[in-house]
Design a protein around this motif. Structure first.
Motif, short mmCIF file in Angstrom:
data_model
loop_
_atom_site.label_atom_id
_atom_site.label_comp_id
_atom_site.label_asym_id
_atom_site.label_seq_id
_atom_site.Cartn_x
_atom_site.Cartn_y
_atom_site.Cartn_z
N LEU A 41 30.07 36.08 38.01
CA LEU A 41 30.74 36.40 37.42
C LEU A 41 32.74 36.72 38.34
N ALA A 42 32.32 37.04 39.34
CA ALA A 42 33.20 36.65 40.45
C ALA A 42 33.85 35.25 40.56
N GLU A 43 33.41 34.66 40.45
CA GLU A 43 33.97 32.88 40.39
C GLU A 43 35.04 32.98 39.10
N LEU A 44 34.30 33.24 37.87
CA LEU A 44 34.45 33.19 36.55
C LEU A 44 36.01 33.94 36.00
N SER A 45 35.42 34.93 37.24
CA SER A 45 36.95 35.45 36.43
C SER A 45 38.28 35.17 37.52
N PHE A 46 37.69 34.54 38.41
CA PHE A 46 38.83 33.59 39.71
C PHE A 46 39.55 32.57 38.77
N GLU A 47 38.47 32.05 37.66
CA GLU A 47 38.84 30.75 37.39
C GLU A 47 40.35 31.04 35.33
N LEU A 48 39.48 32.03 35.41
CA LEU A 48 39.97 32.75 34.02
C LEU A 48 41.52 33.05 34.58
N GLU A 49 41.36 34.48 35.66
CA GLU A 49 42.94 34.23 36.66
C GLU A 49 44.19 33.56 36.20
N SER A 79 43.78 29.85 35.29
CA SER A 79 43.58 29.32 33.51
C SER A 79 45.52 30.16 32.34
N PHE A 80 44.63 31.40 33.00
CA PHE A 80 45.42 32.45 32.09
C PHE A 80 46.95 32.85 32.64
N GLY A 81 46.81 33.00 34.01
CA GLY A 81 48.50 33.55 34.62
C GLY A 81 47.72 35.48 34.47
N ILE A 82 46.56 36.06 34.36
CA ILE A 82 45.97 37.36 34.54
C ILE A 82 45.52 37.67 35.29
N ARG A 83 45.42 39.67 35.83
CA ARG A 83 44.96 39.66 36.88
C ARG A 83 43.93 40.47 36.16
N PHE A 84 42.61 40.35 36.30
CA PHE A 84 41.43 42.03 35.61
C PHE A 84 41.87 42.75 37.00
N ASP A 85 41.60 43.66 36.22
CA ASP A 85 41.25 45.19 37.01
C ASP A 85 39.62 45.45 37.19
N GLU A 86 39.51 46.63 37.81
CA GLU A 86 37.67 46.66 38.16
C GLU A 86 36.61 47.38 36.52
N SER A 87 37.50 47.38 35.80
CA SER A 87 36.67 47.65 34.38
C SER A 87 35.67 45.80 33.90
N TYR A 110 37.75 41.44 26.40
CA TYR A 110 38.71 41.23 27.79
C TYR A 110 39.71 40.98 27.85
N VAL A 111 39.59 39.54 27.90
CA VAL A 111 40.27 38.29 28.77
C VAL A 111 41.50 38.56 27.22
N ARG A 112 40.61 38.43 26.61
CA ARG A 112 41.89 38.65 24.62
C ARG A 112 42.80 38.82 25.31
N ASP A 113 42.48 40.89 25.58
CA ASP A 113 43.38 42.05 25.73
C ASP A 113 44.04 41.64 26.84
N MET A 114 43.47 41.32 27.70
CA MET A 114 44.45 41.52 29.36
C MET A 114 45.23 40.13 29.18
N VAL A 115 45.07 38.72 27.98
CA VAL A 115 46.16 37.98 27.43
C VAL A 115 47.51 38.76 27.26
N GLN A 116 46.83 38.92 25.97
CA GLN A 116 47.84 39.48 25.24
C GLN A 116 48.88 40.64 25.82
N SER A 117 48.06 41.25 26.46
CA SER A 117 48.40 42.84 27.29
C SER A 117 49.82 42.43 28.68
N SER A 118 49.31 41.44 29.13
CA SER A 118 50.18 40.44 29.98
C SER A 118 51.38 39.74 29.29
#
Length: 70
Positions: free
Chosen positions: A26-34, A36-44, A57-65
């Motif tokens: 999940l950490a590896e995937l999170s890094f790749e998604l960040e 790819s999409f130019g976003i930063r995940f939080d602890e949630s 979650y990714v969709r919400d982060m992209v829209q927020s960004s």
């Protein structure tokens, strides 16, 4: 990216643990998604249970960004 980390075709209702996505993957995937999409995940992100939850979650982060950049 998810298909590269798990075998088979994940479904939205599948548990991340059930498809073999542990905390390291999940950490590896999170890094790749960040990257790819130019976003930063939080602890949630650690509370995500299913593939569908991850997609939402990714969709919400992209829209927020995108909202921040507008």
């Amino acid at each position: 990216q998810l298909k590269r980390l798990v075998q088979g075709e994940p479904q939205l209702a599948d548990s991340l643990a059930l498809i073999g996505l542990d905390s390291v993957a999940l950490a590896e995937l999170s890094f790749e998604l960040e990257k790819s999409f130019g976003i930063r995940f939080d602890e949630s992100i650690v509370s995500i249970d299913t593939v569908g939850d991850l997609v939402d979650y990714v969709r919400d982060m992209v829209q927020s960004s995108a909202g921040v950049r507008s």
